[in-house]
Design a protein around this motif. Structure first.
Motif, PDB file in Angstrom:
ATOM      1  N   GLU A  32      -2.461  -4.686  -2.983  1.00 33.11           N
ATOM      2  CA  GLU A  32      -3.883  -3.779  -3.658  1.00 33.11           C
ATOM      3  C   GLU A  32      -3.467  -2.464  -2.901  1.00 33.11           C
ATOM      4  OE1 GLU A  32      -7.088  -7.114  -3.854  1.00 33.11           O
ATOM      5  OE2 GLU A  32      -7.565  -5.201  -2.916  1.00 33.11           O
ATOM      6  N   LEU A  33      -3.339  -2.598  -1.729  1.00 31.31           N
ATOM      7  CA  LEU A  33      -3.507  -1.104  -1.077  1.00 31.31           C
ATOM      8  C   LEU A  33      -2.248  -0.257  -1.578  1.00 31.31           C
ATOM      9  CD1 LEU A  33      -4.349  -2.210   2.558  1.00 31.31           C
ATOM     10  CD2 LEU A  33      -5.759  -0.814   1.024  1.00 31.31           C
ATOM     11  N   GLN A  34      -0.927  -1.008  -1.698  1.00 34.74           N
ATOM     12  CA  GLN A  34       0.203  -0.456  -2.078  1.00 34.74           C
ATOM     13  C   GLN A  34       0.211   0.117  -3.687  1.00 34.74           C
ATOM     14  OE1 GLN A  34       2.871  -3.435  -2.009  1.00 34.74           O
ATOM     15  NE2 GLN A  34       3.589  -3.173   0.090  1.00 34.74           N
ATOM     16  N   PRO A  55       1.424   1.186   7.815  1.00 35.47           N
ATOM     17  CA  PRO A  55      -0.087   1.161   7.598  1.00 35.47           C
ATOM     18  C   PRO A  55      -0.664  -0.147   7.021  1.00 35.47           C
ATOM     19  CG  PRO A  55       0.892   2.440   5.960  1.00 35.47           C
ATOM     20  CD  PRO A  55       2.015   2.008   6.784  1.00 35.47           C
ATOM     21  N   PHE A  56       0.315  -0.915   6.420  1.00 37.11           N
ATOM     22  CA  PHE A  56      -0.327  -2.269   5.392  1.00 37.11           C
ATOM     23  C   PHE A  56       0.412  -3.411   6.253  1.00 37.11           C
ATOM     24  CE2 PHE A  56       0.089   0.849   1.773  1.00 37.11           C
ATOM     25  CZ  PHE A  56      -1.087   1.805   2.105  1.00 37.11           C
ATOM     26  N   GLN A 101      -8.403  -0.241   6.535  1.00 31.02           N
ATOM     27  CA  GLN A 101      -7.078   0.159   6.150  1.00 31.02           C
ATOM     28  C   GLN A 101      -7.372   1.418   5.251  1.00 31.02           C
ATOM     29  OE1 GLN A 101      -4.336   1.474   7.946  1.00 31.02           O
ATOM     30  NE2 GLN A 101      -4.330  -0.589   8.378  1.00 31.02           N
ATOM     31  N   ARG A 102      -8.163   1.201   4.144  1.00 33.08           N
ATOM     32  CA  ARG A 102      -8.809   2.143   3.377  1.00 33.08           C
ATOM     33  C   ARG A 102      -9.371   3.281   4.078  1.00 33.08           C
ATOM     34  NH1 ARG A 102      -9.014   0.081  -2.397  1.00 33.08           N
ATOM     35  NH2 ARG A 102      -8.385  -2.158  -1.951  1.00 33.08           N
ATOM     36  N   LEU A 122      -0.011   4.514  -4.536  1.00 33.04           N
ATOM     37  CA  LEU A 122       0.611   4.942  -5.580  1.00 33.04           C
ATOM     38  C   LEU A 122      -0.204   5.757  -6.652  1.00 33.04           C
ATOM     39  CD1 LEU A 122       3.383   2.112  -6.371  1.00 33.04           C
ATOM     40  CD2 LEU A 122       3.791   4.467  -5.323  1.00 33.04           C
ATOM     41  N   ARG A 123      -1.535   5.191  -6.778  1.00 31.35           N
ATOM     42  CA  ARG A 123      -2.305   5.851  -7.592  1.00 31.35           C
ATOM     43  C   ARG A 123      -3.124   7.156  -7.188  1.00 31.35           C
ATOM     44  NH1 ARG A 123      -7.531   6.229  -8.105  1.00 31.35           N
ATOM     45  NH2 ARG A 123      -7.954   4.867  -6.392  1.00 31.35           N
ATOM     46  N   LEU A 124      -3.154   7.066  -6.023  1.00 31.88           N
ATOM     47  CA  LEU A 124      -3.641   8.346  -5.342  1.00 31.88           C
ATOM     48  C   LEU A 124      -2.464   9.382  -5.020  1.00 31.88           C
ATOM     49  CD1 LEU A 124      -5.481   7.090  -2.069  1.00 31.88           C
ATOM     50  CD2 LEU A 124      -6.477   8.645  -3.718  1.00 31.88           C
ATOM     51  N   GLN A 125      -1.274   8.866  -4.863  1.00 30.88           N
ATOM     52  CA  GLN A 125      -0.025   9.911  -4.815  1.00 30.88           C
ATOM     53  C   GLN A 125       0.147  10.575  -6.126  1.00 30.88           C
ATOM     54  OE1 GLN A 125       1.297  11.459  -2.831  1.00 30.88           O
ATOM     55  NE2 GLN A 125       3.495  11.884  -3.227  1.00 30.88           N
ATOM     56  N   ALA A 126      -0.202   9.629  -7.097  1.00 31.72           N
ATOM     57  CA  ALA A 126       0.081  10.230  -8.608  1.00 31.72           C
ATOM     58  C   ALA A 126      -0.928  11.348  -8.795  1.00 31.72           C
ATOM     59  CB  ALA A 126      -0.177   9.328  -9.773  1.00 31.72           C
TER      60      ALA A 126
END
Lengths: 214, 354
Positions: free
Chosen positions: B173-175, B162-163, B142-143, B179-183
Motif C-alpha cells: 500500500e505504502l509503495q 522506510p517500509f 510511516q505515512r 508512486l502516486r504521490l511521486q506522479a
C-alpha cells in the motif's frame, strides 16, 4: 496508647507551621539535586566513561549516615537549614542522576537521527526533543527523591532543623505520644500528597506518555 | 540532480564504506540504492545530507557541493524518511509533520494548516491531527513520516528503508501511495532498500552496491533484469529474472484473438475447445467448453472468467498471470468499461517480448 485529640486541635498552628518548614527543608534539596543532575547526567551521556565513577561517588555519598554529614557541614554552615539541605541534596543525586541518564537514553536512535536529519542543531535537539522525551523518567526519579527526602528531613532536628522532626523529638522528651503520632502521620501524608501532585504534574506535562510502559 | 563524483568513505580503522562511487540521481526521478548489508547504500544516502562526510570525492546537488552548506540549513531543504518513522513521541501528529516548517520559522497556525492538508494527501484521517504517535499503527506512522518529510516541500527526499518494518500488505500500500504521490510531486528521491523487488517496483533507476561500498551497476529496472552486469547482480536479483522482466513488457502491440468470443444468445461453438461467453455489452460471463454445449450458450455451464488484463495498460506479466489462471488457458483482455477486446494465449503473449 491514648491520642489527645484536644492537644492536636489546640496546636494546629504550630503543627502546620512545622509542616511548611518540613516541606521546604525536604523539597528544596530535591530541586537543587535536579539542577545538579541535569548537567551531570548530560555529561554522563555525552562521555560514557564518566557515568560509572559518578554513580559510584553518588552511591557512596548516599551510604554516609546523615548525622555524620551534619557534623561535617556544621563546621562550615552552622546550625542553619543549609546544614540539613546540603546532605539531602547530595542524597538525591543517587536517584536523580541515573534517572536523567536513563531518561535521555530513552530517546530512541531513529528519533535522534530523524531530528538531526531534519536540521536540528545539537542544542536545539537537546531542548526540544531529548529533554522533553526524558521527562517521564526524570519525574519518576523526582518522586522517589521527594518522598525519601520528606521522610529523611526529620532527623535534621538533631541540629535544630527538622520541621516536624521537632514534634517527634519533643514528644519523646515529654513522653507525649500524641505529638509523635501527629507529626509522623503528617509526614506520611505530606509524602503521599507530594507524590500524588508529582504524578499529576507528569500527566499534564506528558500526555503522550500515557500509553507507554514508562 | 544529485551527483556523486568519486565518493569514498574510509573510517579511521581502515573500513571502507564507500569506494570511489560515481553516480547520478536524475531530478524528478526515484533512484534506488540496493545491495547487501554493509554495501554502503545507507552511507551513500547520508553523504547527501551530510550526516556522513566523505573522505574523498564530492557530492553535488544541482551542481553545488553539499559541503559548502551548513549541515542544519542543508538538511531543512532535504526530506528524510527512515525505518520505524522516527516520529517524535512527545508531539502530536500535526506538530510532527510541521517540524521543519517550525524550524524554518513559519507561523504555527500556517504550519498546522499545511500539515493537515498533507495528512489528507498521504491518506491519513484529519481526526488524527491531535493524536500522539503511540496511538497510530506502524503503517500510519510511516505515512506521517512521509508527510513530515514533505512538509517544507523540499525538492529532494531521502528515504532509508522506510517500509522495511511494516507487514507486506501495508508495505505494498505504502509503495503504491509513494508512486502516486511521486506522479504528482516529481521529487528527486533517493530510496535505500535491501529488497530487490521493492527496488524494481519503485525505481526509475537502480544502483546496486556490493560489500566494500562498491557500486556494481546502475540501470533502469528492465535493463537490470535483462542484462545484469555480473554474477553478483544476477545472484542478487534472484530467481525468475525472466518472468519478472515481463513486468516491464507492454501489451499494446499484442495481437488479440476475437474468434472464440460468442454472445450469450448464440449456440455456435463449432470446432472450438473453449468459447468466451459475453453479454450484450461484451462483458465476459464465463468460459464454456465447446464439447459440453448442447443448444444455447445461455443454458451452458460456465467456468469463471478469472482475472483479466487491460491491453496497452497492463504488463505482459499481468496478462500471463491471467492466462495461467484461466480455465481455457487464454487471457481475457478488457477495456475500461470491462468489455472484451480480445483474448490471447500464452505463446501469443511471449512473442512480443522476445
Amino acid at each position: 496508647m491514648d491520642i489527645d485529640w484536644g492537644w492536636i486541635g489546640e496546636h494546629t498552628d504550630t503543627l502546620s507551621a512545622n509542616a511548611v518548614t518540613h516541606l521546604r527543608l525536604a523539597l528544596l534539596p530535591v530541586l537543587f539535586g535536579l539542577l545538579i543532575s541535569l548537567p551531570l547526567g548530560l555529561a554522563c551521556r555525552r562521555w560514557g566513561r564518566l557515568y560509572a565513577p559518578v554513580l559510584t561517588v553518588s552511591n557512596i555519598l548516599y551510604a554516609i549516615p546523615s548525622i555524620a554529614l551534619f557534623m561535617v557541614f556544621i563546621q562550615y554552615t552552622g546550625l542553619e537549614p543549609a546544614t540539613v539541605m546540603i546532605p539531602l541534596t547530595l542524597y538525591s543525586l543517587s536517584v536523580l542522576v541515573p534517572n536523567v541518564v536513563d531518561g535521555l537514553g530513552s530517546v530512541s536512535e531513529p528519533v535522534r537521527q530523524a531530528a538531526t536529519a531534519m536540521g536540528f542543531g545539537t542544542l536545539r535537539r537537546l531542548v526540544r526533543v531529548e529533554l522533553p522525551i526524558a521527562v517521564p523518567i526524570v519525574i519518576a526519579g523526582v518522586r522517589v527523591a521527594a518522598v525519601s527526602s520528606i521522610s529523611l528531613v526529620a532527623i535534621g532536628q538533631l541540629i535544630g532543623q527538622g520541621g516536624l522532626g521537632y514534634d517527634i523529638i519533643r514528644g519523646y522528651q515529654l513522653q507525649f505520644p500524641t505529638q509523635i503520632v501527629a507529626a509522623s502521620v503528617l509526614i506520611v501524608a505530606l509524602a503521599l500528597i507530594t507524590d500524588a501532585l508529582l504524578v499529576l504534574v507528569q500527566r499534564l506535562l506528558t500526555p503522550w506518555a500515557r500509553g507507554r510502559a514508562a | 540532480m544529485i551527483t556523486f563524483e568519486g565518493v569514498t568513505k574510509r573510517y579511521p580503522d581502515g573500513t571502507v564504506a564507500l569506494d570511489d562511487v560515481t553516480l547520478e540521481c536524475p531530478t524528478g526521478r526515484i533512484t534506488v540504492f540496493v545491495g547487501t548489508s554493509g554495501g554502503g547504500k545507507t552511507t551513500a544516502l547520508r553523504t547527501i545530507n551530510r550526516m556522513v562526510d566523505p573522505t574523498g570525492g564530492r557530492v553535488l546537488i544541482d551542481g553545488g557541493d553539499v559541503r559548502d552548506r551548513r549541515p542544519a540549513e542543508l538538511r531543512r531543504g532535504i526530506g528524510y524518511v527512515i525505518q520505524h518513522a522516527g516520529l517524535f513521541p512527545h508531539r502530536t501528529i500535526e506538530d510532527n509533520i510541521a517540524t521543519v516548517p517550525y524550524l524554518l520559522g513559519r507561523r504555527k497556525k500556517d504550519a498546522r494548516a499545511a500539515a493537515r492538508e498533507l495528512m489528507e494527501r498521504v491518506g491519513l484521517e484529519p481526526g488524527m491531527a491531535k493524536r500522539y504517535p503511540y496511538q497510530l499503527s506502524g503503517g500510519q506512522q510511516q505515512r506521517v513520516g512521509v508527510a513530515r518529510a514533505l512538509a517544507a516541500d523540499p525538492p529532494v527526499m531521502l528515504m532509508d528503508e522506510p517500509f522495511s518494518a511494516v507487514d507486506p500488505v501495508v508495505r505494498a500500500e505504502l509503495q503504491d501511495e509513494l508512486l502516486r504521490l511521486q506522479a504528482e510531486l516529481r521529487k528527486t528521491i533517493v530510496f535505500v532498500t535491501h529488497d530487490i523487488d521493492e527496488a524494481i517496483r519503485l525505481g526509475d533507476r537502480i544502483a546496486v552496491f556490493r560489500t566494500g561500498g562498491k557500486l556494481v551497476q546502475v540501470a533502469a529496472p528492465e535493463e537490470l533484469l535483462a542484462d545484469p552486469a555480473d554474477d553478483f547482480v544476477a545472484g542478487f536479483i534472484g530467481q525468475n529474472r525472466g518472468i519478472r522482466s515481463l513486468s516491464f513488457a507492454g501489451t499494446s502491440k499484442l495481437r488479440l484473438r476475437d474468434d472464440v468470443v460468442r454472445p450469450v444468445t448464440s449456440s455456435d461453438t463449432e470446432g472450438l475447445d473453449w468459447v468466451l461467453v459475453v453479454d450484450e455489452k461484451r462483458r465476459p460471463l464465463g468460459w464454456a467448453r465447446g464439447a459440453d454445449v448442447d443448444g444455447s450458450l445461455a443454458d451452458a455451464a460456465l467456468a469463471p472468467v478469472g482475472p483479466t488484463f487491460r491491453p496497452g495498460t497492463d504488463s505482459v506479466r499481468v496478462a500471463l498471470d491471467a492466462a495461467v489462471l484461466s480455465a481455457s488457458g487464454l487471457a481475457v483482455g478488457v477495456d475500461g468499461d470491462g468489455s472484451v477486446v480480445g483474448v490471447a494465449g500464452g505463446t501469443d503473449l511471449l512473442e512480443g517480448p522476445r
